[in-house]
Write a protein that holds these residues in place. Structure first.
Motif, PDB file in Angstrom:
ATOM      1  N   UNK A 107       9.717  65.869  56.701  1.00  0.00           N
ATOM      2  CA  UNK A 107       9.864  66.921  57.718  1.00  0.00           C
ATOM      3  C   UNK A 107       8.774  67.976  57.532  1.00  0.00           C
ATOM      4  N   UNK A 108       8.589  68.405  56.285  1.00  0.00           N
ATOM      5  CA  UNK A 108       7.571  69.419  55.993  1.00  0.00           C
ATOM      6  C   UNK A 108       6.185  68.878  56.339  1.00  0.00           C
ATOM      7  N   UNK A 109       5.922  67.640  55.938  1.00  0.00           N
ATOM      8  CA  UNK A 109       4.633  67.025  56.256  1.00  0.00           C
ATOM      9  C   UNK A 109       4.362  67.036  57.758  1.00  0.00           C
ATOM     10  N   UNK A 110       5.349  66.629  58.530  1.00  0.00           N
ATOM     11  CA  UNK A 110       5.167  66.562  59.983  1.00  0.00           C
ATOM     12  C   UNK A 110       4.910  67.943  60.577  1.00  0.00           C
ATOM     13  N   UNK A 111       5.618  68.954  60.100  1.00  0.00           N
ATOM     14  CA  UNK A 111       5.407  70.323  60.597  1.00  0.00           C
ATOM     15  C   UNK A 111       4.013  70.826  60.248  1.00  0.00           C
ATOM     16  N   UNK A 112       3.588  70.570  59.022  1.00  0.00           N
ATOM     17  CA  UNK A 112       2.263  71.022  58.600  1.00  0.00           C
ATOM     18  C   UNK A 112       1.150  70.294  59.343  1.00  0.00           C
ATOM     19  N   UNK A 113       1.297  69.007  59.514  1.00  0.00           N
ATOM     20  CA  UNK A 113       0.278  68.253  60.258  1.00  0.00           C
ATOM     21  C   UNK A 113       0.181  68.747  61.694  1.00  0.00           C
ATOM     22  N   UNK A 114       1.322  69.068  62.306  1.00  0.00           N
ATOM     23  CA  UNK A 114       1.318  69.606  63.674  1.00  0.00           C
ATOM     24  C   UNK A 114       0.581  70.941  63.735  1.00  0.00           C
ATOM     25  N   UNK A 115       0.550  71.655  62.609  1.00  0.00           N
ATOM     26  CA  UNK A 115      -0.159  72.944  62.533  1.00  0.00           C
ATOM     27  C   UNK A 115      -1.606  72.762  62.084  1.00  0.00           C
ATOM     28  N   UNK A 116      -2.046  71.513  61.925  1.00  0.00           N
ATOM     29  CA  UNK A 116      -3.435  71.246  61.564  1.00  0.00           C
ATOM     30  C   UNK A 116      -3.728  71.232  60.074  1.00  0.00           C
ATOM     31  N   UNK A 117      -2.689  71.161  59.251  1.00  0.00           N
ATOM     32  CA  UNK A 117      -2.871  71.141  57.798  1.00  0.00           C
ATOM     33  C   UNK A 117      -2.982  69.690  57.330  1.00  0.00           C
ATOM     34  N   UNK A 118      -3.964  69.414  56.491  1.00  0.00           N
ATOM     35  CA  UNK A 118      -4.130  68.085  55.901  1.00  0.00           C
ATOM     36  C   UNK A 118      -3.151  67.966  54.737  1.00  0.00           C
ATOM     37  N   UNK A 119      -2.224  67.043  54.831  1.00  0.00           N
ATOM     38  CA  UNK A 119      -1.166  66.882  53.831  1.00  0.00           C
ATOM     39  C   UNK A 119      -1.356  65.559  53.094  1.00  0.00           C
TER      40      UNK A 119
ATOM     41  N   UNK B  57       6.301  76.935  56.542  1.00  0.00           N
ATOM     42  CA  UNK B  57       5.797  78.288  56.816  1.00  0.00           C
ATOM     43  C   UNK B  57       5.256  78.936  55.553  1.00  0.00           C
ATOM     44  N   UNK B  58       5.939  78.725  54.431  1.00  0.00           N
ATOM     45  CA  UNK B  58       5.470  79.268  53.155  1.00  0.00           C
ATOM     46  C   UNK B  58       4.139  78.663  52.738  1.00  0.00           C
ATOM     47  N   UNK B  59       4.007  77.359  52.888  1.00  0.00           N
ATOM     48  CA  UNK B  59       2.740  76.702  52.551  1.00  0.00           C
ATOM     49  C   UNK B  59       1.631  77.222  53.454  1.00  0.00           C
ATOM     50  N   UNK B  60       1.910  77.323  54.737  1.00  0.00           N
ATOM     51  CA  UNK B  60       0.893  77.813  55.677  1.00  0.00           C
ATOM     52  C   UNK B  60       0.490  79.257  55.340  1.00  0.00           C
ATOM     53  N   UNK B  61       1.487  80.095  55.026  1.00  0.00           N
ATOM     54  CA  UNK B  61       1.180  81.482  54.641  1.00  0.00           C
ATOM     55  C   UNK B  61       0.301  81.514  53.392  1.00  0.00           C
ATOM     56  N   UNK B  62       0.603  80.678  52.414  1.00  0.00           N
ATOM     57  CA  UNK B  62      -0.201  80.631  51.189  1.00  0.00           C
ATOM     58  C   UNK B  62      -1.636  80.231  51.508  1.00  0.00           C
ATOM     59  N   UNK B  63      -1.798  79.232  52.356  1.00  0.00           N
ATOM     60  CA  UNK B  63      -3.140  78.780  52.727  1.00  0.00           C
ATOM     61  C   UNK B  63      -3.919  79.870  53.457  1.00  0.00           C
ATOM     62  N   UNK B  64      -3.264  80.538  54.386  1.00  0.00           N
ATOM     63  CA  UNK B  64      -3.926  81.576  55.183  1.00  0.00           C
ATOM     64  C   UNK B  64      -4.256  82.804  54.337  1.00  0.00           C
ATOM     65  N   UNK B  65      -3.356  83.159  53.417  1.00  0.00           N
ATOM     66  CA  UNK B  65      -3.549  84.380  52.631  1.00  0.00           C
ATOM     67  C   UNK B  65      -4.431  84.179  51.401  1.00  0.00           C
ATOM     68  N   UNK B  66      -4.869  82.939  51.150  1.00  0.00           N
ATOM     69  CA  UNK B  66      -5.786  82.696  50.039  1.00  0.00           C
ATOM     70  C   UNK B  66      -5.127  82.384  48.715  1.00  0.00           C
ATOM     71  N   UNK B  67      -3.837  82.062  48.722  1.00  0.00           N
ATOM     72  CA  UNK B  67      -3.160  81.656  47.489  1.00  0.00           C
ATOM     73  C   UNK B  67      -3.425  80.153  47.335  1.00  0.00           C
ATOM     74  N   UNK B  68      -4.675  79.841  46.989  1.00  0.00           N
ATOM     75  CA  UNK B  68      -5.131  78.453  46.950  1.00  0.00           C
ATOM     76  C   UNK B  68      -6.047  78.222  45.758  1.00  0.00           C
ATOM     77  N   UNK B  69      -6.334  76.964  45.491  1.00  0.00           N
ATOM     78  CA  UNK B  69      -7.214  76.599  44.382  1.00  0.00           C
ATOM     79  C   UNK B  69      -8.633  77.082  44.601  1.00  0.00           C
ATOM     80  N   UNK B  70      -9.057  77.200  45.849  1.00  0.00           N
ATOM     81  CA  UNK B  70     -10.445  77.592  46.112  1.00  0.00           C
ATOM     82  C   UNK B  70     -10.671  79.092  45.983  1.00  0.00           C
ATOM     83  N   UNK B  71      -9.593  79.850  45.866  1.00  0.00           N
ATOM     84  CA  UNK B  71      -9.750  81.293  45.680  1.00  0.00           C
ATOM     85  C   UNK B  71     -10.144  81.547  44.239  1.00  0.00           C
ATOM     86  N   UNK B  72     -11.253  82.243  44.059  1.00  0.00           N
ATOM     87  CA  UNK B  72     -11.721  82.541  42.701  1.00  0.00           C
ATOM     88  C   UNK B  72     -10.888  83.659  42.101  1.00  0.00           C
ATOM     89  N   UNK B  73     -10.399  83.432  40.924  1.00  0.00           N
ATOM     90  CA  UNK B  73      -9.661  84.454  40.189  1.00  0.00           C
ATOM     91  C   UNK B  73     -10.415  84.715  38.899  1.00  0.00           C
TER      92      UNK B  73
END
Length: 174
Positions: free
Chosen positions: A4-16, A148-164
């Motif tokens: 279910x989560x995969x389908x929602x994310x893919x519909x939002x353009x997220x590669x899962x 929604x939480x995964x999408x928010x994390x991706x949009x807000x930069x809580x990701x591996x590509x964000x340099x810390x």
């Protein structure tokens, strides 16, 4: 739930990328299975989310209910990912929040090199949670919370590509 989560994310353009798309183990040894799941993140993977259903023995079943999110200090942003997921799932589902947990080193999270969280979407052994986990509307709301939480994390930069940066290197996040 993961489908279910995969389908929602893919519909939002997220590669899962799924560690598995059926209810089967990757290996007969539980530890090896968990390590294999954590190792599935290919280069470019931004987040790792593991979805589970909790349970307790019958004699203590009434003690366990609600949603909780686990994280390990495997990545500086794992706690942020866990907080976003927990907040989003509880807001969308109305479930009781058991909060964030990090007092165990979980194998599926420990070896991940990206922000990672393990979510427990309820207790199958609890009379109310158990019924909720069989209700399509409830499952859709939890899935929406996870997506929604995964999408928010991706949009807000809580990701591996964000340099810390570490404190010794300046103590700031980019």
């Amino acid at each position: 739930m993961a489908l279910r989560v995969r389908d929602m994310l893919r519909a939002a353009g997220v590669d899962v990328v799924m560690t598995r798309d059926t209810d089967r183990a990757l290996h007969s040894s539980k530890n090896t299975d968990l390590e294999m799941r954590a190792a599935t993140s290919a280069p470019g993977t931004q987040l790792f989310v593991s979805i589970h259903v909790n349970a307790l023995e019958a004699k203590t079943a009434l003690r366990g209910y609600g949603i909780e999110t686990w994280w390990n200090p495997n990545h500086p942003l794992s706690s942020s990912l866990a907080a976003i997921l927990q907040r989003s799932m509880v807001a969308e589902s109305g479930a009781f929040s058991r909060g964030l947990k990090n007092n165990l080193s979980l194998g599926v999270l420990r070896n991940s090199r990206v922000p990672a969280a393990l979510i427990e979407i309820g207790f199958a052994s609890h009379p109310v949670d158990g019924l909720n986990l069989q209700d399509e509307n409830y499952l859709d709301r939890v899935a929406l919370g996870v997506a929604s939480g995964i999408r928010e994390a991706l949009i807000s930069g809580v990701t591996a590509s964000r340099q810390v940066l570490t404190p010794s290197a300046g103590g700031a996040e980019k």
